[in-house]
Design a protein around this motif. Structure first.
Motif, PDB file in Angstrom:
ATOM      1  N   MET A  67       0.840  -1.193   0.000  1.00 14.33           N
ATOM      2  CA  MET A  67       0.000   0.000   0.000  1.00 14.33           C
ATOM      3  C   MET A  67       0.877   1.245   0.000  1.00 14.33           C
ATOM      4  SD  MET A  67      -2.879   1.182   2.794  1.00 14.33           S
ATOM      5  CE  MET A  67      -3.796  -0.315   2.605  1.00 14.33           C
ATOM      6  N   SER A  68       0.629   2.153  -0.945  1.00 14.21           N
ATOM      7  CA  SER A  68       1.435   3.373  -1.024  1.00 14.21           C
ATOM      8  C   SER A  68       1.064   4.333   0.083  1.00 14.21           C
ATOM      9  CB  SER A  68       1.230   4.039  -2.388  1.00 14.21           C
ATOM     10  OG  SER A  68      -0.121   4.382  -2.543  1.00 14.21           O
ATOM     11  N   GLU A  69       2.079   5.011   0.632  1.00 14.67           N
ATOM     12  CA  GLU A  69       1.847   5.920   1.742  1.00 14.67           C
ATOM     13  C   GLU A  69       1.357   7.277   1.249  1.00 14.67           C
ATOM     14  OE1 GLU A  69       5.243   6.310   4.149  1.00 14.67           O
ATOM     15  OE2 GLU A  69       5.154   4.267   4.937  1.00 14.67           O
ATOM     16  N   VAL A  70       0.464   7.891   2.035  1.00 17.52           N
ATOM     17  CA  VAL A  70      -0.005   9.245   1.788  1.00 17.52           C
ATOM     18  C   VAL A  70       0.688  10.164   2.786  1.00 17.52           C
ATOM     19  CG1 VAL A  70      -1.989  10.775   1.733  1.00 17.52           C
ATOM     20  CG2 VAL A  70      -2.229   8.416   0.960  1.00 17.52           C
ATOM     21  N   ASN A  71       1.587  11.022   2.303  1.00 13.82           N
ATOM     22  CA  ASN A  71       2.362  11.879   3.193  1.00 13.82           C
ATOM     23  C   ASN A  71       1.875  13.313   3.201  1.00 13.82           C
ATOM     24  OD1 ASN A  71       4.395   9.974   4.152  1.00 13.82           O
ATOM     25  ND2 ASN A  71       5.045   9.891   2.006  1.00 13.82           N
ATOM     26  N   ASN A  72       0.962  13.668   2.279  1.00 10.60           N
ATOM     27  CA  ASN A  72       0.479  15.045   2.196  1.00 10.60           C
ATOM     28  C   ASN A  72      -0.852  15.143   2.917  1.00 10.60           C
ATOM     29  OD1 ASN A  72      -0.203  17.644   1.585  1.00 10.60           O
ATOM     30  ND2 ASN A  72       0.249  17.470  -0.604  1.00 10.60           N
ATOM     31  N   LEU A  73      -0.863  15.827   4.050  1.00  9.01           N
ATOM     32  CA  LEU A  73      -2.082  15.925   4.854  1.00  9.01           C
ATOM     33  C   LEU A  73      -3.175  16.717   4.155  1.00  9.01           C
ATOM     34  CD1 LEU A  73      -3.171  15.106   7.635  1.00  9.01           C
ATOM     35  CD2 LEU A  73      -2.357  17.288   8.542  1.00  9.01           C
ATOM     36  N   SER A  74      -2.769  17.583   3.199  1.00  9.42           N
ATOM     37  CA  SER A  74      -3.762  18.411   2.515  1.00  9.42           C
ATOM     38  C   SER A  74      -4.691  17.590   1.630  1.00  9.42           C
ATOM     39  CB  SER A  74      -3.061  19.480   1.671  1.00  9.42           C
ATOM     40  OG  SER A  74      -2.281  18.875   0.651  1.00  9.42           O
TER      41      SER A  74
ATOM     42  N   CYS B 237       2.477   1.861  18.225  1.00 14.83           N
ATOM     43  CA  CYS B 237       1.110   2.163  17.754  1.00 14.83           C
ATOM     44  C   CYS B 237       1.137   2.937  16.443  1.00 14.83           C
ATOM     45  CB  CYS B 237       0.369   2.949  18.826  1.00 14.83           C
ATOM     46  SG  CYS B 237       0.077   2.043  20.357  1.00 14.83           S
ATOM     47  N   ILE B 238       2.100   3.867  16.347  1.00 18.59           N
ATOM     48  CA  ILE B 238       2.188   4.673  15.120  1.00 18.59           C
ATOM     49  C   ILE B 238       2.580   3.793  13.936  1.00 18.59           C
ATOM     50  CG2 ILE B 238       3.480   6.498  13.962  1.00 18.59           C
ATOM     51  CD1 ILE B 238       3.504   8.028  16.548  1.00 18.59           C
ATOM     52  N   GLU B 239       3.544   2.931  14.109  1.00 21.55           N
ATOM     53  CA  GLU B 239       3.970   2.062  13.018  1.00 21.55           C
ATOM     54  C   GLU B 239       2.848   1.129  12.583  1.00 21.55           C
ATOM     55  OE1 GLU B 239       7.316   0.174  14.703  1.00 21.55           O
ATOM     56  OE2 GLU B 239       8.707   1.831  14.255  1.00 21.55           O
TER      57      GLU B 239
ATOM     58  N   VAL C 208      -1.004   5.635   5.450  1.00 25.08           N
ATOM     59  CA  VAL C 208      -0.494   6.999   5.530  1.00 25.08           C
ATOM     60  C   VAL C 208       0.932   6.963   6.071  1.00 25.08           C
ATOM     61  CG1 VAL C 208      -2.797   7.931   5.890  1.00 25.08           C
ATOM     62  CG2 VAL C 208      -1.383   7.366   7.874  1.00 25.08           C
ATOM     63  N   GLY C 209       1.635   8.087   5.976  1.00 25.30           N
ATOM     64  CA  GLY C 209       2.994   8.139   6.468  1.00 25.30           C
ATOM     65  C   GLY C 209       3.077   8.441   7.952  1.00 25.30           C
ATOM     66  N   ASN C 210       4.264   8.218   8.528  1.00 21.28           N
ATOM     67  CA  ASN C 210       4.476   8.492   9.956  1.00 21.28           C
ATOM     68  C   ASN C 210       4.162   9.951  10.287  1.00 21.28           C
ATOM     69  OD1 ASN C 210       5.331   5.910  10.039  1.00 21.28           O
ATOM     70  ND2 ASN C 210       7.397   6.320  10.819  1.00 21.28           N
ATOM     71  N   ARG C 211       4.665  10.847   9.435  1.00 21.42           N
ATOM     72  CA  ARG C 211       4.479  12.272   9.699  1.00 21.42           C
ATOM     73  C   ARG C 211       3.003  12.653   9.687  1.00 21.42           C
ATOM     74  NH1 ARG C 211       7.033  17.243   6.115  1.00 21.42           N
ATOM     75  NH2 ARG C 211       6.408  18.935   7.524  1.00 21.42           N
ATOM     76  N   THR C 212       2.248  12.027   8.801  1.00 26.94           N
ATOM     77  CA  THR C 212       0.816  12.326   8.720  1.00 26.94           C
ATOM     78  C   THR C 212       0.112  11.941  10.008  1.00 26.94           C
ATOM     79  OG1 THR C 212       0.814  12.006   6.319  1.00 26.94           O
ATOM     80  CG2 THR C 212      -1.300  11.851   7.439  1.00 26.94           C
ATOM     81  N   VAL C 213       0.468  10.778  10.576  1.00 22.90           N
ATOM     82  CA  VAL C 213      -0.149  10.350  11.837  1.00 22.90           C
ATOM     83  C   VAL C 213       0.187  11.334  12.944  1.00 22.90           C
ATOM     84  CG1 VAL C 213      -0.287   8.512  13.559  1.00 22.90           C
ATOM     85  CG2 VAL C 213      -0.063   7.942  11.128  1.00 22.90           C
ATOM     86  N   TYR C 214       1.459  11.755  13.024  1.00 21.28           N
ATOM     87  CA  TYR C 214       1.855  12.731  14.035  1.00 21.28           C
ATOM     88  C   TYR C 214       1.061  14.030  13.887  1.00 21.28           C
ATOM     89  CZ  TYR C 214       5.871  10.077  15.791  1.00 21.28           C
ATOM     90  OH  TYR C 214       6.673   9.138  16.392  1.00 21.28           O
TER      91      TYR C 214
END
Length: 437
Positions: A1-8, A36-38, A46-52
């Motif tokens: 599954m491709s990660e979504v890193n853009n929160l917009s 939990c984040i991983e 989604v990406g790590n940064r997006t979860v944060y």
């Protein structure tokens, strides 16, 4: 599954799902396969940064929200000169470039020539307002062509103009324009300690200017300047049929020294009809009275729609109050075809007038602007008018030649398809009975 890193790219519902998944893993016993984040990243994509960032947004702001779309700036409508340029560019594609004027190539050219600010869709609306339509061509592409009614009125103008000139009538061009008290130059020389002229924050008050002129210059005594009731909206609304007729009676006609053909556009206040044909809003009894007054026989048992259709079938050509007034005084009216301010020489004079006002207006007071306007009228003499009139004659002649060339070009590429249908889009066509040139 491709990660979504853009929160917009995530809406409020998608963000809430990510947050719910994170909270679910947070309540579960810790496992060796990651934090939990991983685990949230693996579960949602989604990406790590997006979860944060989602966690921080919920903590700082509360309910999650969708990103706001950037708003476009206000679209500034095109003026008469720009719309005229669009029309001329379409003709240029047909006559000079010998290319089909599709919306996309027209849009590219206009962005370079007049810095057209709109999109292709906006351009489509503009060209439709100018009377153009899309039509299927022989190679299955689309070409911009004018409606027959627009071309017909332009051809009638050519013939009427020549007829009046051959009869010895002098062309007198009539129009109105506006000037705001804040109308000034947008650029000037400035330095570190010399900010130059400071422009006011609003348009200020507005003057309406009415005048007429010919190859001999402005018509003496025909000048009319008055303060507008509003500085916004269409300035044509500041004049009405009664005031225009009064100006014609008292200031223009008495100052014409020979038989003249007064050239004007088709503004509503210049086209007040002496008698209107019944419309869908006309009462049944009034329709009958109109039919009787025009000696049109009818069966009294006819219903209102039938009477209305009978009136429309026998509708006479419109007669205008201004036309009658002018002819009673030995002059004639020459009405411009739609969408052709370039056929009116006073439009060039207005441009010169405003250029003078723009360079000299530094106080932004209405009285000063009116004085500058009066002085500018004195400066614009017969030499400038003669040049403007000659330019218009050349433009008219060029259009006349283009119409013949375009007629041959269109005739060679148009295919009459009886089963086509009319539409605004690039993927549809017009029916054979609805071909709009």
């Amino acid at each position: 599954m491709s990660e979504v890193n853009n929160l917009s790219h995530l809406g409020s519902k998608a963000k809430q799902i990510v947050l719910n998944v994170y909270n679910y893993f947070l309540k579960q016993p810790k496992e060796d396969n990651g934090s939990c984040i991983e685990r949230t990243v693996r579960a949602t994509g989604v990406g790590n940064r997006t979860v944060y960032r989602i966690r921080k947004e919920h903590k700082d702001r509360g309910p999650l929200k969708s990103p706001q779309r950037s708003q476009r700036g206000d679209y500034k409508p095109l003026d008469d000169f720009d719309t005229t340029l669009i029309r001329n560019k379409i003709h240029e594609f047909n006559t000079v470039r010998r290319q089909l004027p599709t919306l996309r190539n027209l849009h590219t050219v206009l962005k370079n020539d007049i810095k057209f600010p709109g999109s292709v869709s906006t351009l489509r609306k503009e060209v439709r307002q100018l009377g153009f339509r899309w039509k299927r061509t022989s190679n299955n592409r689309k070409v911009l062509v004018e409606k027959p009614s627009i071309v017909s009125q332009r051809l009638s103008f050519y013939m009427r103009k020549k007829e009046l000139e051959d009869l010895g009538f002098k062309l007198v061009y009539v129009d109105e324009t506006w000037v705001d008290s804040a109308y000034c130059a947008k650029r000037c020389w400035q330095g570190p300690n010399a900010p130059g002229v400071l422009m006011p924050c609003n348009k200020g008050q507005r003057l309406i200017v009415v005048h007429a002129g010919s190859i001999d210059g402005f018509v003496p005594g025909a000048q009319l300047i008055y303060k507008a009731s509003s500085s916004t909206g269409d300035y044509h609304r500041e004049m009405n049929g009664e005031n225009f007729k009064k100006w014609m009676e008292t200031q223009l006609i008495p100052n014409l020294d020979c038989p003249c053909a007064i050239v004007m556009d088709n503004a509503s206040y210049q086209s007040v009809q002496t008698e209107r044909c019944p419309t869908s809003n006309t009462r049944k009894e009034d329709i009958k009275i109109w039919l009787q007054r025009h000696n049109i026989s009818f069966n009294d048992a006819l219903l209102r729609p039938q009477l209305l259709e009978l009136a429309r079938m026998n509708r006479p050509p419109p007669t205008y109050a201004i036309d009658q007034l002018v002819r009673e005084n030995g002059h004639e009216i020459l009405r411009l075809p739609p969408y052709h301010p370039d056929f009116n020489a006073i439009e060039i004079i207005w441009s010169q007038l405003k250029d003078i006002i723009r360079k000299r207006n530094t106080t932004f007071r209405l009285g000063d602007v009116q004085k500058i306007t009066n002085d500018a009228f004195e400066e614009i003499g017969a030499d400038r008018w003669l040049s403007a009139c000659k330019h218009v004659d050349a433009v008219v002649e060029q259009h006349k030649n283009n119409d013949h060339v375009i007629d041959d070009v269109i005739d060679s590429i148009i295919i009459n398809l009886a089963d086509d249908s009319s539409s605004d889009s690039d993927s549809s066509t017009d029916t054979a009975s609805e071909i709009e040139l």
